[in-house]
Scaffold this active site. Structure first.
Site, mmCIF file in Angstrom:
data_model
loop_
_atom_site.group_PDB
_atom_site.id
_atom_site.type_symbol
_atom_site.label_atom_id
_atom_site.label_comp_id
_atom_site.label_asym_id
_atom_site.label_seq_id
_atom_site.Cartn_x
_atom_site.Cartn_y
_atom_site.Cartn_z
ATOM 1 N N HIS A 157 -2.939 6.174 4.569
ATOM 2 C CA HIS A 157 -1.522 6.365 4.875
ATOM 3 C C HIS A 157 -1.088 7.744 4.382
ATOM 4 O O HIS A 157 -1.502 8.188 3.308
ATOM 5 C CB HIS A 157 -0.658 5.339 4.133
ATOM 6 C CG HIS A 157 -0.820 3.925 4.601
ATOM 7 N ND1 HIS A 157 -1.529 3.544 5.717
ATOM 8 C CD2 HIS A 157 -0.326 2.762 4.074
ATOM 9 C CE1 HIS A 157 -1.472 2.228 5.862
ATOM 10 N NE2 HIS A 157 -0.751 1.732 4.870
ATOM 11 N N CYS A 202 0.814 -1.231 0.000
ATOM 12 C CA CYS A 202 0.000 0.000 0.000
ATOM 13 C C CYS A 202 0.845 1.278 0.000
ATOM 14 O O CYS A 202 0.538 2.236 -0.728
ATOM 15 C CB CYS A 202 -0.939 -0.006 1.203
ATOM 16 S SG CYS A 202 -0.271 -0.786 2.686
HETATM 17 P P1 NAP Z 1 -7.303 -9.090 7.248
HETATM 18 O O1 NAP Z 1 -8.290 -8.030 7.513
HETATM 19 O O2 NAP Z 1 -6.632 -9.749 8.386
HETATM 20 O O3 NAP Z 1 -8.009 -10.212 6.329
HETATM 21 C C1 NAP Z 1 -7.390 -11.432 6.010
HETATM 22 C C2 NAP Z 1 -8.319 -12.284 5.162
HETATM 23 O O4 NAP Z 1 -7.648 -13.505 4.847
HETATM 24 C C3 NAP Z 1 -9.612 -12.667 5.870
HETATM 25 O O5 NAP Z 1 -10.664 -12.728 4.947
HETATM 26 C C4 NAP Z 1 -9.277 -14.055 6.394
HETATM 27 O O6 NAP Z 1 -10.416 -14.868 6.559
HETATM 28 C C5 NAP Z 1 -8.460 -14.596 5.261
HETATM 29 N N1 NAP Z 1 -7.655 -15.728 5.714
HETATM 30 C C6 NAP Z 1 -6.773 -15.751 6.751
HETATM 31 N N2 NAP Z 1 -6.264 -16.980 6.900
HETATM 32 C C7 NAP Z 1 -6.847 -17.762 5.951
HETATM 33 C C8 NAP Z 1 -6.758 -19.148 5.613
HETATM 34 N N3 NAP Z 1 -5.935 -19.985 6.280
HETATM 35 N N4 NAP Z 1 -7.497 -19.588 4.573
HETATM 36 C C9 NAP Z 1 -8.327 -18.749 3.905
HETATM 37 N N5 NAP Z 1 -8.472 -17.448 4.187
HETATM 38 C C10 NAP Z 1 -7.732 -16.956 5.196
HETATM 39 O O7 NAP Z 1 -6.109 -8.558 6.322
HETATM 40 P P2 NAP Z 1 -6.128 -7.471 5.118
HETATM 41 O O8 NAP Z 1 -5.678 -6.152 5.608
HETATM 42 O O9 NAP Z 1 -7.418 -7.564 4.382
HETATM 43 O O10 NAP Z 1 -4.891 -7.983 4.234
HETATM 44 C C11 NAP Z 1 -4.923 -9.114 3.402
HETATM 45 C C12 NAP Z 1 -3.657 -9.173 2.584
HETATM 46 O O11 NAP Z 1 -3.535 -7.991 1.809
HETATM 47 C C13 NAP Z 1 -2.360 -9.283 3.387
HETATM 48 O O12 NAP Z 1 -1.442 -10.111 2.709
HETATM 49 C C14 NAP Z 1 -1.869 -7.849 3.426
HETATM 50 O O13 NAP Z 1 -0.466 -7.779 3.610
HETATM 51 C C15 NAP Z 1 -2.272 -7.374 2.059
HETATM 52 N N6 NAP Z 1 -2.417 -5.923 1.935
HETATM 53 C C16 NAP Z 1 -3.087 -5.212 2.882
HETATM 54 C C17 NAP Z 1 -3.202 -3.844 2.728
HETATM 55 C C18 NAP Z 1 -3.896 -3.001 3.732
HETATM 56 O O14 NAP Z 1 -3.785 -1.763 3.640
HETATM 57 N N7 NAP Z 1 -4.612 -3.574 4.693
HETATM 58 C C19 NAP Z 1 -2.686 -3.216 1.628
HETATM 59 C C20 NAP Z 1 -2.040 -3.960 0.664
HETATM 60 C C21 NAP Z 1 -1.922 -5.305 0.848
HETATM 61 P P3 NAP Z 1 -11.038 -15.212 8.028
HETATM 62 O O15 NAP Z 1 -12.004 -14.122 8.314
HETATM 63 O O16 NAP Z 1 -11.741 -16.515 7.760
HETATM 64 O O17 NAP Z 1 -9.923 -15.317 8.978
HETATM 65 N N1 12T Z 2 2.858 -5.565 7.186
HETATM 66 O O1 12T Z 2 1.007 -5.675 1.689
HETATM 67 O O2 12T Z 2 1.266 -3.986 8.508
HETATM 68 O O3 12T Z 2 3.018 -6.264 2.251
HETATM 69 O O4 12T Z 2 0.674 -2.184 7.413
HETATM 70 C C1 12T Z 2 0.841 -4.165 3.917
HETATM 71 C C2 12T Z 2 0.644 -3.564 5.137
HETATM 72 C C3 12T Z 2 2.358 -5.693 4.883
HETATM 73 C C4 12T Z 2 1.926 -5.773 2.509
HETATM 74 C C5 12T Z 2 1.073 -3.364 7.477
HETATM 75 C C6 12T Z 2 2.177 -5.096 6.106
HETATM 76 C C7 12T Z 2 1.694 -5.199 3.817
HETATM 77 C C8 12T Z 2 1.316 -4.025 6.212
#
Ligand code: NAP
Ligand code: 12T
Length: 339
Positions: free
Chosen positions: A241, A127
């Protein structure tokens, strides 16, 4: 029209994916929502219809053409190749495949063309990197950026749902004058604090989050000679951010020249009227898709350098919006009749 699966649909990014597919009228012929057993059975509303979240299985990917995935990287490492082998193109938000040589890492405003050489997985960048490269690209094309010094002010939603819950719990305890619950997601209390650590530390003294900004910037911009010196900081902000960025270019660049370049650039909005207290603010960027730049000024000692402030909604352009834009680029590659 496409058969779509949203993997990680219950997460912070996944929830925005669902809303963006609706808002942008993505041509969906069928859609399913997957997550872990924890969320299986919960419901998701899409275009007025209610869907039940299913656990990920091999069978779930049969017939799926586009997967929008936002799970922890270990989950993506296991399942994205399975979905790709079943015939889908996976657009993955995790860090699992970003630096793989045979996986395009795409920000459509910068390198939309890289979508074409995908082999079944396309990575969505970090991000903090996404919003920065949207701002850097028009400057780089004009004056060739040699070096970037960036400090981030990253919201807790960057760490997913559990980051938001942790700030909420500490804030609630704080206003009730109760003891602050011990941190679990972050290394220290985030309430009333700025934490100069995002993700784990590496032997070179930088964090993994900081090194993502170095390597991903070079890959997306297609220029491994751009130096990036990052400091990534978590702040007690829920969404969006902010970044303080200094660039050093090959030739002089004035604030007015940068503003003219940015005003012509896609996905960017200049908010720069300091006399009227107008500059990009995290709270104003929430729910928006653009990257906002302001506080644009020259460096006091280097005419080739420029300093500015850059803000974007990390869950929208920093994740879900960028992913859906990549899916739209995939559609553009097909002959008009097939869409
Ligand atoms: P989050 O709110 O913790 O959501 C994680 C998702 O993954 C939930 O739907 C969860 O489902 C699912 N999951 C976890 N373990 C799993 C498993 N074993 N099998 C299937 N599904 C599973 O995290 P998020 O912020 O959305 O981030 C998700 C990804 O995007 C991460 O890799 C993060 O680094 C990346 N990312 C995040 C951002 C940001 O700004 N947040 C930006 C860019 C990239 P359950 O509800 O069933 O646990
Ligand atoms: N650790 O997409 O914690 O690689 O803010 C994004 C956000 C990893 C990523 C965070 C992280 C990612 C965070």
């Amino acid at each position: 029209m496409k058969n779509v699966a949203v993997v990680g649909a219950s997460g912070a990014v996944g929830e925005r994916m669902v809303r963006l597919l609706e808002e942008r009228n993505f041509p969906v012929s069928s859609i399913k929502f997957l997550a872990s057993e924890r969320s299986a059975g919960k419901s998701v509303t899409f275009r007025g219809e209610t869907f039940v979240i299913q656990p990920i299985t091999r069978e779930a990917f049969e017939g799926v053409e586009i997967v929008l995935s936002s799970t922890p990287s270990g989950v993506s490492r296991e399942w994205s190749p399975i979905a790709a082998a079943a015939g889908a193109v996976v657009i993955d938000n995790s860090s699992a495949f970003r630096m793989d040589a045979d996986v395009p890492l795409v920000v459509p405003e910068v390198n939309a063309g890289d979508v074409a050489w995908n082999k079944g997985i396309i990575a969505n960048p970090n991000c903090s990197t996404i919003q920065m490269v949207v701002a850097l690209k028009p400057l780089h094309d004009a004056v060739r950026i040699r070096r970037v010094v960036v400090s981030t002010y990253q919201s807790v939603s960057g760490a997913g749902m559990s980051g938001i819950v942790e700030l909420e719990a500490q804030t609630g305890a704080g206003v009730r004058n109760e003891p602050i619950p011990s941190p679990s997601k972050f290394a220290h209390p985030i309430l009333g604090n700025c934490l100069p650590q995002i993700d784990d530390f590496l032997p070179n003294g930088y964090t993994k989050e900081e090194m993502k900004m170095v390597h991903e910037t070079q890959k997306i911009m297609g220029d491994p000679s751009i130096d990036v010196c990052p400091t990534c900081v978590r702040v007690p902000v829920a969404y969006s951010h902010s970044e303080s960025i200094m660039i050093e270019a090959e030739r002089p660049i004035s604030p007015l020249e940068a503003i003219a370049l940015w005003k012509k650039a896609p996905g960017l909005t200049v908010v720069d009227d300091p006399a009227n207290k107008k500059y990009p603010l995290a709270a104003d960027a929430v729910g928006r898709d653009d990257v906002f730049v302001g506080r644009i000024r020259g460096d006091l000692s280097n005419p080739n350098a420029l300093v500015f402030w850059c803000v974007s909604d990390n869950l929208r352009k920093g994740a879900a919006t960028n992913a859906v834009q990549i899916a739209e680029e995939l559609l553009k590659l097909e002959p008009a009749g097939a869409r």
